[in-house]
Scaffold this active site. Sequence first.
Site, PDB file in Angstrom:
ATOM      1  N   ARG A   1      51.933   1.725  39.160  1.00  0.00           N
ATOM      2  CA  ARG A   1      51.429   0.418  38.732  1.00  0.00           C
ATOM      3  C   ARG A   1      50.248   0.623  37.796  1.00  0.00           C
ATOM      4  NH1 ARG A   1      55.563  -1.516  39.958  1.00  0.00           N
ATOM      5  NH2 ARG A   1      55.989  -3.214  41.421  1.00  0.00           N
TER       6      ARG A   1
ATOM      7  N   HIS B   1      57.354  -0.678  31.107  1.00  0.00           N
ATOM      8  CA  HIS B   1      57.657  -0.877  32.530  1.00  0.00           C
ATOM      9  C   HIS B   1      59.170  -0.915  32.773  1.00  0.00           C
ATOM     10  CE1 HIS B   1      55.915  -2.611  36.493  1.00  0.00           C
ATOM     11  NE2 HIS B   1      57.116  -2.082  36.729  1.00  0.00           N
TER      12      HIS B   1
HETATM   13  P1  NDP Z   1      57.193   4.480  49.125  1.00  0.00           P
HETATM   14  O1  NDP Z   1      56.502   3.456  49.936  1.00  0.00           O
HETATM   15  O2  NDP Z   1      58.483   5.016  49.602  1.00  0.00           O
HETATM   16  O3  NDP Z   1      56.221   5.731  48.918  1.00  0.00           O
HETATM   17  C1  NDP Z   1      54.881   5.591  48.606  1.00  0.00           C
HETATM   18  C2  NDP Z   1      54.219   6.962  48.662  1.00  0.00           C
HETATM   19  O4  NDP Z   1      52.861   6.829  48.218  1.00  0.00           O
HETATM   20  C3  NDP Z   1      54.171   7.539  50.080  1.00  0.00           C
HETATM   21  O5  NDP Z   1      54.386   8.932  50.062  1.00  0.00           O
HETATM   22  C4  NDP Z   1      52.741   7.242  50.507  1.00  0.00           C
HETATM   23  O6  NDP Z   1      52.205   8.129  51.473  1.00  0.00           O
HETATM   24  C5  NDP Z   1      52.016   7.421  49.192  1.00  0.00           C
HETATM   25  N1  NDP Z   1      50.715   6.756  49.231  1.00  0.00           N
HETATM   26  C6  NDP Z   1      50.445   5.445  49.429  1.00  0.00           C
HETATM   27  N2  NDP Z   1      49.112   5.240  49.459  1.00  0.00           N
HETATM   28  C7  NDP Z   1      48.540   6.460  49.292  1.00  0.00           C
HETATM   29  C8  NDP Z   1      47.206   6.915  49.259  1.00  0.00           C
HETATM   30  N3  NDP Z   1      46.161   6.094  49.421  1.00  0.00           N
HETATM   31  N4  NDP Z   1      46.978   8.223  49.077  1.00  0.00           N
HETATM   32  C9  NDP Z   1      48.013   9.091  48.947  1.00  0.00           C
HETATM   33  N5  NDP Z   1      49.316   8.723  48.965  1.00  0.00           N
HETATM   34  C10 NDP Z   1      49.566   7.427  49.132  1.00  0.00           C
HETATM   35  O7  NDP Z   1      57.316   3.876  47.656  1.00  0.00           O
HETATM   36  P2  NDP Z   1      58.427   4.186  46.540  1.00  0.00           P
HETATM   37  O8  NDP Z   1      58.510   5.644  46.357  1.00  0.00           O
HETATM   38  O9  NDP Z   1      59.691   3.454  46.845  1.00  0.00           O
HETATM   39  O10 NDP Z   1      57.789   3.446  45.269  1.00  0.00           O
HETATM   40  C11 NDP Z   1      56.530   3.822  44.766  1.00  0.00           C
HETATM   41  C12 NDP Z   1      56.033   2.826  43.730  1.00  0.00           C
HETATM   42  O11 NDP Z   1      56.716   2.988  42.495  1.00  0.00           O
HETATM   43  C13 NDP Z   1      56.252   1.343  44.050  1.00  0.00           C
HETATM   44  O12 NDP Z   1      55.301   0.877  44.960  1.00  0.00           O
HETATM   45  C14 NDP Z   1      56.111   0.696  42.671  1.00  0.00           C
HETATM   46  O13 NDP Z   1      54.766   0.318  42.451  1.00  0.00           O
HETATM   47  C15 NDP Z   1      56.493   1.815  41.715  1.00  0.00           C
HETATM   48  N6  NDP Z   1      57.718   1.491  40.973  1.00  0.00           N
HETATM   49  C16 NDP Z   1      57.649   1.396  39.603  1.00  0.00           C
HETATM   50  C17 NDP Z   1      58.772   1.136  38.866  1.00  0.00           C
HETATM   51  C18 NDP Z   1      58.727   1.114  37.372  1.00  0.00           C
HETATM   52  O14 NDP Z   1      59.710   0.717  36.740  1.00  0.00           O
HETATM   53  N7  NDP Z   1      57.655   1.562  36.751  1.00  0.00           N
HETATM   54  C19 NDP Z   1      60.068   0.914  39.505  1.00  0.00           C
HETATM   55  C20 NDP Z   1      60.045   1.057  40.938  1.00  0.00           C
HETATM   56  C21 NDP Z   1      58.902   1.337  41.626  1.00  0.00           C
HETATM   57  P3  NDP Z   1      52.876   8.262  52.926  1.00  0.00           P
HETATM   58  O15 NDP Z   1      54.134   9.072  52.682  1.00  0.00           O
HETATM   59  O16 NDP Z   1      51.891   9.009  53.704  1.00  0.00           O
HETATM   60  O17 NDP Z   1      53.163   6.870  53.416  1.00  0.00           O
HETATM   61  C1  OXD Z   2      59.480  -2.177  41.046  1.00  0.00           C
HETATM   62  C2  OXD Z   2      59.301  -2.178  39.598  1.00  0.00           C
HETATM   63  O1  OXD Z   2      58.488  -2.175  41.782  1.00  0.00           O
HETATM   64  O2  OXD Z   2      60.303  -2.335  38.868  1.00  0.00           O
HETATM   65  O3  OXD Z   2      60.638  -2.169  41.514  1.00  0.00           O
HETATM   66  O4  OXD Z   2      58.180  -1.982  39.107  1.00  0.00           O
END
Ligand code: NDP
Ligand code: OXD
Length: 309
Positions: free
Chosen positions: A224, A272
């Site tokens: 993000r 994005h």
């Molecule tokens: P998940 O919830 O599966 O994974 C999130 C990961 O981030 C976990 O490993 C989590 O740790 C880690 N995390 C969260 N907070 C912290 C922190 N404070 N310090 C260290 N690690 C942290 O999410 P996804 O993989 O499904 O998606 C990730 C993000 O990708 C979404 O939230 C979205 O914002 C973004 N996204 C962007 C898109 C785009 O087109 N640009 C499309 C889709 C998604 P832990 O394993 O310990 O819980």
């Molecule tokens: C999502 C994105 O969060 O597209 O799925 O950014």
Amino acid sequence: MALLLKPWIDNGPAWRGALEALRPDLEIRDWPELGDPADIDYALVSRMPSGALAKLPNLKIIFSIGAGVDGLLQDPTLPRQVPLVRMVEPGLTADMTAFVVMSVLFHHKEMLDYTGYQRRKLWQERGPVWAGNRRVGMMGLGVLGSDALEKLRPFGFDLYGWSRSPRQVEGVTCYHGWDQMDDFLAHCDILVSLLPLTPETKGLLSRDTFAKLPRGATLITAGRGQQQVEADILAALESGQLGGASLDVFEQEPLPQDSPLWTHPRVVITPHIAANVIVETAARAITENIARFEAGQALKNIVDYDRGY
Ligand code: NDP
Ligand code: OXD
């Protein structure tokens, strides 16, 4: 049984077709024509006007149309007694992995330099870099980060990961928590961020973080935009602390016309689009979760409201 639909982009008919094919008994109501609010059992939505979901008295599940739920969580009236399910579906995961692998390979193969040479009609070779000597670090070892690492593994990169809690990913040296962040960063020639936006991750990709990377490191962001400080990215590029960047997300979207990032020679910009939800596979994931709910089983991919992701 009715589902309220408010897609992120203009693809309502595709969602309707895919959902109806799997669950003909599910009546789809398109936002804002929802009829009697009491009819709505499920909501499949992107960001909603504040208060809209709180007005649905019989809402049973909120399905986020995105993997990131930061937009929905901004609504202070969000009915937090209703489970919020984030988007986890194989089409989206594969799409993000394609973006990450493409971006890592682009920088690994020094394509920023070669496209620059091409513009100058310069026939110039750079020395070889073996993938085993290229350290790639992933911030976020969730659904998307861990799949991307798995698909990067066969290229032979030296892989690192960082998460909030301890994780194990095959072939990846994993770090977790703030105490281990500096050690992780010191190992990232290419840093990829796939973190959710939470109060903890806001502004994380800033000058202090870049200073802990090896000099000339590459930054790839697809989490993000509010996680990055763009003025600090530009300063780090100017000083050479960052050698290049691929940015898919921005502090303000669309990226303002006057942002110097648009024309920076060491920056690749995408609007994005790192990953898109694929309606056909997503509809299956949603209807399977509805079936679990109907059978009294636990839902998959529920957001922890306290954690914020
Ligand atoms: P998940 O919830 O599966 O994974 C999130 C990961 O981030 C976990 O490993 C989590 O740790 C880690 N995390 C969260 N907070 C912290 C922190 N404070 N310090 C260290 N690690 C942290 O999410 P996804 O993989 O499904 O998606 C990730 C993000 O990708 C979404 O939230 C979205 O914002 C973004 N996204 C962007 C898109 C785009 O087109 N640009 C499309 C889709 C998604 P832990 O394993 O310990 O819980
Ligand atoms: C999502 C994105 O969060 O597209 O799925 O950014």
